[in-house]
Design a protein around this motif. Structure first.
Motif, PDB file in Angstrom:
ATOM      1  N   ASP A 244      40.217  39.808  97.969  1.00 17.34           N
ATOM      2  CA  ASP A 244      40.359  40.564  96.715  1.00 17.34           C
ATOM      3  C   ASP A 244      39.334  41.696  96.627  1.00 17.34           C
ATOM      4  OD1 ASP A 244      38.068  39.076  96.300  1.00 17.34           O
ATOM      5  OD2 ASP A 244      38.879  37.901  94.636  1.00 17.34           O
ATOM      6  N   GLY A 245      38.539  41.850  97.692  1.00 17.70           N
ATOM      7  CA  GLY A 245      37.557  42.936  97.755  1.00 17.70           C
ATOM      8  C   GLY A 245      37.244  43.277  99.199  1.00 17.70           C
ATOM      9  N   ILE A 246      36.895  44.536  99.454  1.00 17.88           N
ATOM     10  CA  ILE A 246      36.488  44.976 100.792  1.00 17.88           C
ATOM     11  C   ILE A 246      35.216  45.805 100.669  1.00 17.88           C
ATOM     12  CG2 ILE A 246      37.068  46.400 102.810  1.00 17.88           C
ATOM     13  CD1 ILE A 246      40.021  45.882 102.223  1.00 17.88           C
ATOM     14  N   PHE A 247      34.201  45.427 101.427  1.00 20.36           N
ATOM     15  CA  PHE A 247      32.983  46.229 101.527  1.00 20.36           C
ATOM     16  C   PHE A 247      32.935  46.814 102.930  1.00 20.36           C
ATOM     17  CE2 PHE A 247      28.343  46.043 102.830  1.00 20.36           C
ATOM     18  CZ  PHE A 247      28.086  47.336 102.405  1.00 20.36           C
ATOM     19  N   ALA A 248      33.012  48.137 103.030  1.00 16.67           N
ATOM     20  CA  ALA A 248      33.085  48.815 104.324  1.00 16.67           C
ATOM     21  C   ALA A 248      31.737  49.413 104.718  1.00 16.67           C
ATOM     22  CB  ALA A 248      34.150  49.912 104.289  1.00 16.67           C
ATOM     23  N   VAL A 249      31.484  49.451 106.030  1.00 12.80           N
ATOM     24  CA  VAL A 249      30.200  49.910 106.553  1.00 12.80           C
ATOM     25  C   VAL A 249      30.003  51.407 106.369  1.00 12.80           C
ATOM     26  CG1 VAL A 249      31.002  50.341 108.909  1.00 12.80           C
ATOM     27  CG2 VAL A 249      28.619  49.620 108.524  1.00 12.80           C
ATOM     28  N   LYS A 270      42.851  46.825  90.999  1.00 13.91           N
ATOM     29  CA  LYS A 270      43.406  45.655  90.311  1.00 13.91           C
ATOM     30  C   LYS A 270      43.583  44.473  91.248  1.00 13.91           C
ATOM     31  CE  LYS A 270      47.122  44.190  87.214  1.00 13.91           C
ATOM     32  NZ  LYS A 270      48.366  44.579  86.499  1.00 13.91           N
ATOM     33  N   GLN A 271      44.196  44.714  92.411  1.00 15.18           N
ATOM     34  CA  GLN A 271      44.423  43.614  93.347  1.00 15.18           C
ATOM     35  C   GLN A 271      43.298  43.482  94.367  1.00 15.18           C
ATOM     36  OE1 GLN A 271      48.659  45.183  93.922  1.00 15.18           O
ATOM     37  NE2 GLN A 271      48.934  43.017  94.453  1.00 15.18           N
ATOM     38  N   ILE A 272      42.887  44.612  94.929  1.00 15.63           N
ATOM     39  CA  ILE A 272      41.778  44.612  95.894  1.00 15.63           C
ATOM     40  C   ILE A 272      40.847  45.776  95.579  1.00 15.63           C
ATOM     41  CG2 ILE A 272      41.094  44.798  98.314  1.00 15.63           C
ATOM     42  CD1 ILE A 272      43.736  43.592  99.131  1.00 15.63           C
ATOM     43  N   ALA A 273      39.582  45.469  95.344  1.00 15.13           N
ATOM     44  CA  ALA A 273      38.566  46.500  95.097  1.00 15.13           C
ATOM     45  C   ALA A 273      37.937  46.915  96.421  1.00 15.13           C
ATOM     46  CB  ALA A 273      37.499  45.975  94.148  1.00 15.13           C
ATOM     47  N   VAL A 274      37.493  48.166  96.496  1.00 14.47           N
ATOM     48  CA  VAL A 274      36.935  48.688  97.745  1.00 14.47           C
ATOM     49  C   VAL A 274      35.614  49.417  97.475  1.00 14.47           C
ATOM     50  CG1 VAL A 274      37.314  50.191  99.741  1.00 14.47           C
ATOM     51  CG2 VAL A 274      39.258  48.996  98.693  1.00 14.47           C
ATOM     52  N   VAL A 275      34.630  49.154  98.330  1.00 16.95           N
ATOM     53  CA  VAL A 275      33.335  49.847  98.255  1.00 16.95           C
ATOM     54  C   VAL A 275      32.993  50.391  99.637  1.00 16.95           C
ATOM     55  CG1 VAL A 275      30.852  49.608  97.830  1.00 16.95           C
ATOM     56  CG2 VAL A 275      32.484  48.422  96.359  1.00 16.95           C
ATOM     57  N   GLY A 276      32.537  51.644  99.696  1.00 18.36           N
ATOM     58  CA  GLY A 276      32.141  52.269 100.953  1.00 18.36           C
ATOM     59  C   GLY A 276      30.636  52.425 101.066  1.00 18.36           C
ATOM     60  N   PHE A 277      30.216  53.238 102.043  1.00 22.07           N
ATOM     61  CA  PHE A 277      28.785  53.417 102.302  1.00 22.07           C
ATOM     62  C   PHE A 277      28.560  54.810 102.892  1.00 22.07           C
ATOM     63  CE2 PHE A 277      24.542  52.571 103.500  1.00 22.07           C
ATOM     64  CZ  PHE A 277      24.162  51.323 103.008  1.00 22.07           C
TER      65      PHE A 277
END
Length: 337
Positions: A244-249, A270-277
């Motif tokens: 339900d979430g993705i943290f990307a490098v 809403k379904q999958i949250a995403v965070v980058g860097f």
């Protein structure tokens, strides 16, 4: 004649005077008459004469040149670092030579050889993804050429470096997803040989542990490019229980994930949250806009160059290797809230 063929001897021959007289006239030496100085300078300008930088470096034991080796110039973070490097270097009277490894070990080795052959006074380095052997880096130290690592460091090599607190930044990014109610968070990780990949994974795992959430090995995938993100995201979505979430490098990986999610009909966040860097220029124009960690690339380049100049301009400075750690901050946008 082309400008790179003009020498002091050429000017001397045309004017019928000695090369030493031309040299002193160009330096405004008081023993040379004003008429001769004028004639020499006017001809030098007309012929586009430029001093031979290599010859001057041999004479003065300094080239006033700094070499920079980066993985990719097109990467927004590294282009920001270069801006910081150039501003500080040029203000100090130094020229910057930029080499790009394209994330290849052999290119990085060639870059080092080229910079050393050009007698650079110092080197700033962010190593490539492929770099596992360090003989070429040790060669820089063997030549007594000051060196500073930035962003990507080699722990085994004792030298000045400037980094962000990758572990802390990744912890905060993952905690942000957890605080938003995400309980099954995937991590698109960097190469295991790079310090940034290791530290960001450690921060991610620690945030899960502190929240009493399991670290699930199949949710950790080495994917640090746009193309790898597409494959990794499809793999996750094909699981019986997707995240339900993705943290990307990095941001490009996060954007690759977002585009794939949208093509598969998944609503972000809403379904999958995403965070980058890295908080690159694309993070503010994606739809939704991308939550990302600001690495402060310009500041990193500026600080790294100041650390290098401190050793270059102070021959008696012999302090042990210094580590400068910059704080990074999370810029929250629409992909996670």
């Amino acid at each position: 004649m082309s400008s790179n063929q003009i020498t002091i001897k050429d000017i001397a021959r045309i004017l019928g005077i000695s090369a030493s007289t031309v040299s002193r006239a160009l330096k405004n030496h008081p023993d040379i008459s004003e008429a001769t100085k004028k004639a020499v300078n006017e001809l030098a300008k007309k012929l586009n004469y430029e001093p031979n930088a290599v010859a001057l470096s041999l004479k003065h034991s300094r080239s006033n040149t700094i070499g920079v080796i980066i993985p990719e110039i097109v990467h927004y973070f590294f282009s920001s670092v270069i801006s910081g490097i150039e501003d500080v270097a040029y203000d100090a009277g130094f020229t910057v030579i930029i080499c790009q490894s394209n994330e290849r070990y052999d290119r990085e080795v060639a870059n080092v050889k080229a910079l050393l052959s050009h007698r650079v006074d110092g080197v700033l380095v962010a190593i490539s993804k492929e770099t596992h052997q360090y003989d070429h880096i040790f060669a820089i130290q063997d030549r007594n050429v000051p060196m500073v690592f930035f962003d990507r460091v080699i722990p085994e090599i004792e030298t000045d470096h400037v980094i962000i607190d990758d572990q802390k930044a990744s912890y905060e990014a993952t905690k942000h997803l957890i605080d938003g109610g995400r309980k099954r968070i995937a991590h698109f990780a960097g190469p295991k040989n790079l310090s940034i990949g290791i530290e960001r994974r450690v921060g991610y795992e620690q945030a899960l542990k502190d929240a009493n959430l399991p670290v699930i090995p199949e949710l950790i995938i080495e994917a640090d490019s746009f193309e790898k993100a597409i494959k990794a995201t499809n793999k996750l979505l094909d699981m019986e229980n997707p995240p339900d979430g993705i943290f990307a490098v990095n941001d490009l990986t996060a954007i690759g994930a977002m585009q794939t999610l949208q093509k598969r009909g998944i609503k972000i966040p809403k379904q999958i949250a995403v965070v980058g860097f890295s908080d690159g220029r694309f993070s503010g124009i994606t739809d939704p806009t991308l939550t990302s960690v600001d690495q402060h690339g310009y500041e990193m380049g500026s600080v790294a160059t100041k650390m290098l100049l401190r050793r270059l301009l102070n021959p008696n400075y012999d302090a042990p290797a210094q580590s400068h750690v910059l704080d990074a901050n999370l810029i929250v946008r629409g992909s996670s809230i």
